[in-house]
Design a protein around this motif. Sequence first.
Motif, mmCIF file in Angstrom:
data_model
loop_
_atom_site.group_PDB
_atom_site.id
_atom_site.type_symbol
_atom_site.label_atom_id
_atom_site.label_comp_id
_atom_site.label_asym_id
_atom_site.label_seq_id
_atom_site.Cartn_x
_atom_site.Cartn_y
_atom_site.Cartn_z
ATOM 1 N N ALA A 152 0.689 -1.240 -0.081
ATOM 2 C CA ALA A 152 -0.015 -0.030 -0.014
ATOM 3 C C ALA A 152 0.721 1.287 -0.058
ATOM 4 O O ALA A 152 0.168 2.449 -0.023
ATOM 5 C CB ALA A 152 -0.940 0.070 1.145
ATOM 6 N N ARG A 153 2.094 1.285 -0.011
ATOM 7 C CA ARG A 153 3.082 2.222 -0.041
ATOM 8 C C ARG A 153 2.939 3.004 -1.253
ATOM 9 O O ARG A 153 2.714 2.494 -2.361
ATOM 10 C CB ARG A 153 4.514 1.926 0.560
ATOM 11 C CG ARG A 153 4.589 1.378 1.898
ATOM 12 C CD ARG A 153 5.943 0.811 2.463
ATOM 13 N NE ARG A 153 5.867 0.090 3.421
ATOM 14 C CZ ARG A 153 6.265 -0.685 4.030
ATOM 15 N NH1 ARG A 153 7.501 -1.181 3.277
ATOM 16 N NH2 ARG A 153 6.442 -1.267 5.264
ATOM 17 N N GLY A 154 3.267 4.207 -1.224
ATOM 18 C CA GLY A 154 3.525 5.211 -2.412
ATOM 19 C C GLY A 154 1.992 5.601 -3.094
ATOM 20 O O GLY A 154 2.004 6.344 -3.776
ATOM 21 N N ARG A 155 0.818 5.599 -2.106
ATOM 22 C CA ARG A 155 -0.349 6.025 -2.436
ATOM 23 C C ARG A 155 -0.986 6.831 -1.393
ATOM 24 O O ARG A 155 -2.081 7.320 -1.490
ATOM 25 C CB ARG A 155 -1.297 4.833 -2.286
ATOM 26 C CG ARG A 155 -0.991 3.900 -3.587
ATOM 27 C CD ARG A 155 -1.595 2.475 -3.317
ATOM 28 N NE ARG A 155 -2.920 2.475 -2.897
ATOM 29 C CZ ARG A 155 -3.368 1.384 -2.363
ATOM 30 N NH1 ARG A 155 -2.956 0.011 -2.230
ATOM 31 N NH2 ARG A 155 -4.969 1.428 -2.085
ATOM 32 N N GLY A 156 0.060 7.574 -0.535
ATOM 33 C CA GLY A 156 -0.473 8.667 0.471
ATOM 34 C C GLY A 156 -1.189 7.841 1.466
ATOM 35 O O GLY A 156 -2.032 8.728 2.219
#
Length: 203
Positions: free
Chosen positions: A117-121
Amino acid sequence: MADTRGHTLDPSLPEPRGHGLHLRPWDAGSDADAATWLRGCLDPEFQRWNTPLKQWADLSGARESLRARAREAEEGVAASFRVTDEESGTTLGHIGVNEINRPLRLARVGYWVLPEARGRGVATRALLLASRWAFTELGLHRLELGHALGHTASCRVAERCGYPSEGTLREAMFEAGRRDAFRDVHLHARLATDEEPAAYDGR
């Protein structure tokens, strides 16, 4: 010394929603929640920046850790949320409002995001939601956020969410994976009277 414990957190308080997220309490009796908690806490990136006070590495330990979180909610000293996608319900990470001090209307926030889920704010959106909830529903005045010095991603999240830097706490947390050595902490904080940050646009 003043009693810093609060009342039991009211289970009827609304669960934070917005920015495409829904923050839900962790369920200590759920095998799926325990497995996700275990995976998040054993993630190498999490362990690079955090050293839990109590070490555990299996589902039994994860369940006990979640039970401890539930007890803290019953005592009114912390609230732990499973960060989920508002539409799909998929778990994306964790955010907690911890060490709630009712007399001082103060608490500390912490969070982590699952690798996929990283990189999606996610951390930014979750922190915006949890901060508003803590100020409006719990009536807190000051929220503190501390991260290991050098953790630039967490620093950016704090600043985007209206938590300016307040300085460095010398040797205020353990080195990664150790309890015989310490490292500095970068301290950020936000007040209920600070201007609400604009909705995060993902950039």
